[in-house]
Design an enzyme around this catalytic site. Structure first.
Site, PDB file in Angstrom:
ATOM      1  N   LYS A 228       0.842  -1.197   0.000  1.00 30.56           N
ATOM      2  CA  LYS A 228       0.000   0.000   0.000  1.00 30.56           C
ATOM      3  C   LYS A 228       0.880   1.251   0.000  1.00 30.56           C
ATOM      4  O   LYS A 228       1.675   1.458   0.906  1.00 30.56           O
ATOM      5  CB  LYS A 228      -0.911  -0.011   1.225  1.00 30.56           C
ATOM      6  CG  LYS A 228      -1.762   1.255   1.396  1.00 30.56           C
ATOM      7  CD  LYS A 228      -2.532   1.202   2.720  1.00 30.56           C
ATOM      8  CE  LYS A 228      -3.196   2.531   3.047  1.00 30.56           C
ATOM      9  NZ  LYS A 228      -3.865   2.508   4.370  1.00 30.56           N
ATOM     10  N   ASP A 233      -2.840  10.312   3.866  1.00 27.27           N
ATOM     11  CA  ASP A 233      -4.275   9.993   3.912  1.00 27.27           C
ATOM     12  C   ASP A 233      -5.011  11.028   4.745  1.00 27.27           C
ATOM     13  O   ASP A 233      -4.998  10.986   5.968  1.00 27.27           O
ATOM     14  CB  ASP A 233      -4.472   8.597   4.496  1.00 27.27           C
ATOM     15  CG  ASP A 233      -5.948   8.215   4.569  1.00 27.27           C
ATOM     16  OD1 ASP A 233      -6.759   8.855   3.864  1.00 27.27           O
ATOM     17  OD2 ASP A 233      -6.273   7.280   5.320  1.00 27.27           O
ATOM     18  N   LYS A 240     -10.347  13.117   8.204  1.00 25.56           N
ATOM     19  CA  LYS A 240      -9.893  12.740   9.534  1.00 25.56           C
ATOM     20  C   LYS A 240      -9.785  13.976  10.430  1.00 25.56           C
ATOM     21  O   LYS A 240      -9.465  15.064   9.950  1.00 25.56           O
ATOM     22  CB  LYS A 240      -8.494  12.108   9.465  1.00 25.56           C
ATOM     23  CG  LYS A 240      -8.382  10.774   8.762  1.00 25.56           C
ATOM     24  CD  LYS A 240      -6.928  10.334   8.756  1.00 25.56           C
ATOM     25  CE  LYS A 240      -6.717   9.037   8.000  1.00 25.56           C
ATOM     26  NZ  LYS A 240      -7.247   7.869   8.727  1.00 25.56           N
ATOM     27  N   ASP A 251       1.281   6.219   6.103  1.00 26.83           N
ATOM     28  CA  ASP A 251       0.275   5.362   5.482  1.00 26.83           C
ATOM     29  C   ASP A 251       0.816   4.661   4.241  1.00 26.83           C
ATOM     30  O   ASP A 251       0.133   3.817   3.670  1.00 26.83           O
ATOM     31  CB  ASP A 251      -0.986   6.171   5.137  1.00 26.83           C
ATOM     32  CG  ASP A 251      -2.244   5.340   5.240  1.00 26.83           C
ATOM     33  OD1 ASP A 251      -2.269   4.399   6.051  1.00 26.83           O
ATOM     34  OD2 ASP A 251      -3.209   5.620   4.514  1.00 26.83           O
ATOM     35  N   ASP A 310     -12.295   7.115   3.874  1.00 30.12           N
ATOM     36  CA  ASP A 310     -11.088   6.877   4.671  1.00 30.12           C
ATOM     37  C   ASP A 310     -10.692   5.405   4.674  1.00 30.12           C
ATOM     38  O   ASP A 310      -9.691   5.035   5.280  1.00 30.12           O
ATOM     39  CB  ASP A 310     -11.316   7.372   6.105  1.00 30.12           C
ATOM     40  CG  ASP A 310     -10.019   7.540   6.873  1.00 30.12           C
ATOM     41  OD1 ASP A 310      -8.958   7.626   6.221  1.00 30.12           O
ATOM     42  OD2 ASP A 310     -10.059   7.590   8.119  1.00 30.12           O
ATOM     43  N   GLU A 312      -9.602   3.774   2.032  1.00 31.66           N
ATOM     44  CA  GLU A 312      -9.131   3.841   0.639  1.00 31.66           C
ATOM     45  C   GLU A 312      -8.019   2.848   0.330  1.00 31.66           C
ATOM     46  O   GLU A 312      -7.824   2.467  -0.818  1.00 31.66           O
ATOM     47  CB  GLU A 312      -8.648   5.267   0.336  1.00 31.66           C
ATOM     48  CG  GLU A 312      -7.223   5.602   0.752  1.00 31.66           C
ATOM     49  CD  GLU A 312      -6.954   5.463   2.246  1.00 31.66           C
ATOM     50  OE1 GLU A 312      -5.816   5.106   2.611  1.00 31.66           O
ATOM     51  OE2 GLU A 312      -7.866   5.699   3.055  1.00 31.66           O
ATOM     52  N   ARG A 314      -7.621  -0.319   0.907  1.00 32.00           N
ATOM     53  CA  ARG A 314      -8.059  -1.590   0.341  1.00 32.00           C
ATOM     54  C   ARG A 314      -8.513  -1.438  -1.111  1.00 32.00           C
ATOM     55  O   ARG A 314      -8.481  -2.401  -1.882  1.00 32.00           O
ATOM     56  CB  ARG A 314      -9.163  -2.194   1.210  1.00 32.00           C
ATOM     57  CG  ARG A 314     -10.471  -1.417   1.243  1.00 32.00           C
ATOM     58  CD  ARG A 314     -11.324  -1.764   2.453  1.00 32.00           C
ATOM     59  NE  ARG A 314     -10.697  -1.263   3.672  1.00 32.00           N
ATOM     60  CZ  ARG A 314     -11.183  -1.493   4.898  1.00 32.00           C
ATOM     61  NH1 ARG A 314     -12.305  -2.193   5.056  1.00 32.00           N
ATOM     62  NH2 ARG A 314     -10.571  -1.009   5.954  1.00 32.00           N
TER      63      ARG A 314
END
Length: 460
Positions: A228, A233, A240, A251, A310, A312, A314
């Site tokens: 990933k 993010d 967030k 992230d 949030d 995202e 996956r």
């Protein structure tokens, strides 16, 4: 300091590591001057104690480091690194006190005390250098340490200097170093080549989304690593709060860890055909950002209802996993900083992993213990499949209710791998406080366990 062993010099000091349980027997065999010096110093062999013993001329003649009790060591990793941080600058030759089962991991921990993230500020790690013991594979330990340094540097770098473009440059630099190929699909080309979810997540950023595809090796089992690469993010339109956004530079930790693992594989010349896939994006906020309620069609053809922007990671992993699965390698392995639920379940120190193969899980768990890189198996619990199946699409990217968040994310990803054995890591890759061999900040979770396990997992 370099993350490498030191050369022996005229001033190198012999280093004895003393188990606290055996301290009395050990000290009984020492000269009276040594006994008296240790007694005056209050040395008992406890973890973290380190003493220089003077010779007749008053100069240091040897060093002694405590290794604690078995009970105390069970509560720590890299025990010797505690002593390394206490010893003064110099070069040390480890000549007694550690058995073969712990020596390699303790040497790795010592080397990592030399790490410091110094890109923006002049700082340094510990300055006690270690001569490679003759009974360890020094080249291997150095390769692991240098890969760990790469992981930490990538994760620690802020998003201003580690966006999708910079992550691409890091992957290309690694490919160049080891003679690998590296193909990049950028921006609207993602739509043309059928990576719609990578494009949807990253299109709102000033730095275009991209898919990094690195290949190395021409013989042996085929291994595909998917990491990933969400370089920052915000949470997207489901923004967030500030506190939750503070660490979002990490992230992209999944991509950092797969690049670190790839570096280990290439440096150690494992006989595999390696492929590394990294969807590199920033989950930003703009007028063209994807929205809650959108339904996206993935590369695999499965539709995904967006119930939280949030969730995202996956989405971008799904397109990359579908591509990996089309190639039908011998193993697909994904790594991602995916869910807070995993942190709640096992904390920051353990790396949760998922696999359907019991034998593989046992191999990895044993390797993790040997490598001092702890992992914990989590279940692909199939009764929870209904939780990721919404009313209007094939899949839900953020099931309501809050239960089993790491498991449902893993089940979501598994839907995109149908032809290949699959293993998934839901990692944290952040050390909240400084610890021996682990500076505060980014760190590797899983690569050293995997490099230890892969020969048996892939039949090398």
């Amino acid at each position: 300091m370099s993350l490498s062993f030191a050369a022996r010099t005229k001033t190198t000091l012999p280093l004895h590591v003393v188990d606290q349980d055996g301290f009395e027997d050990w000290v009984a065999e020492q000269p009276d001057a040594t006994k008296n010096w240790l007694a005056t110093s209050g040395f008992t062999g406890a973890i973290g104690q380190a003493v220089l013993i003077p010779g007749e001329d008053g100069r240091a003649d040897m060093a002694v480091a405590g290794f604690g009790t078995a009970k105390a060591r069970a509560r720590k990793r890299f025990v010797l690194a505690t002593a390394a941080q206490s010893l003064p600058e110099g070069t040390y030759d480890l000549i007694s006190g550690l058995d073969a089962d712990t020596l390699a991991a303790e040497c790795f921990g010592w080397l990592m005390t030399g790490y410091a993230f110094d890109r923006y500020k002049q700082v340094s790690g510990a300055k006690a250098a270690l001569v490679a013991p003759s009974t360890v594979d020094a080249q291997r330990i150095e390769a692991l340490a240098q890969a760990e340094g790469l992981i930490r540097d990538l994760v620690n770098t802020p998003a201003s200097d580690m966006g999708p473009e910079h992550l691409q440059q890091a992957a290309e630099a690694l490919a160049d170093e080891f003679g690998a190929s590296c193909d990049i699909t950028i921006g609207d080309a993602l739509l043309e080549q059928n990576f719609p979810m990578i494009h949807a997540v990253g299109r709102a950023s000033d730095q275009a989304p991209r898919l990094i595809d690195m290949r190395w090796g021409s013989k042996g089992p085929r291994l595909t690593l998917v990491g990933k690469g969400v370089c920052f993010d915000t949470g997207g339109l489901d923004l967030k709060p500030a506190a939750a956004m503070a660490l979002m530079k990490k992230d992209m930790g999944g991509s950092a860890n797969v690049l670190g693992l790839a570096r280990m594989i290439m440096a150690l010349e494992l006989p595999v055909q390696l492929r590394v896939l990294i969807p590199a994006v920033e989950n930003a906020v703009a007028g063209n950002a994807f929205r809650p309620g959108d339904i996206l069609t993935s590369r695999k053809g499965l539709t995904v209802e967006i119930n939280n922007t949030d969730a995202e990671g996956r989405l971008v992993l799904a397109d990359a996993l579908a591509l990996a699965d089309e190639d039908a390698p011998d193993l697909i392995l994904s790594m991602a900083t995916l869910t807070g639920a995993a942190r709640v379940a096992v904390g920051p120190d353990l790396a949760p992993f998922y696999t359907d193969d019991d034998a593989t899980a046992q191999i990895l768990s044993a390797a993790a213990t040997k490598a001092a890189d702890p992992v914990w198996r989590m279940p692909f619990h199939e009764p929870y499949e209904t939780m990721i199946e919404p009313a209007y699409a094939d899949l839900d990217n953020a099931p309501s209710g809050g239960f089993a968040g790491s498991i449902t994310a893993a089940l979501f990803l598994r839907r995109f791998v149908t032809e290949t054995p699959y293993m998934h890591f839901d990692i944290y890759c952040w050390q909240p406080t400084k610890a021996p061999g682990r500076s505060k900040g980014g760190f590797g979770q899983g690569p050293r366990a995997l490099i230890e396990a892969l020969p048996q997992m892939l039949g090398l």
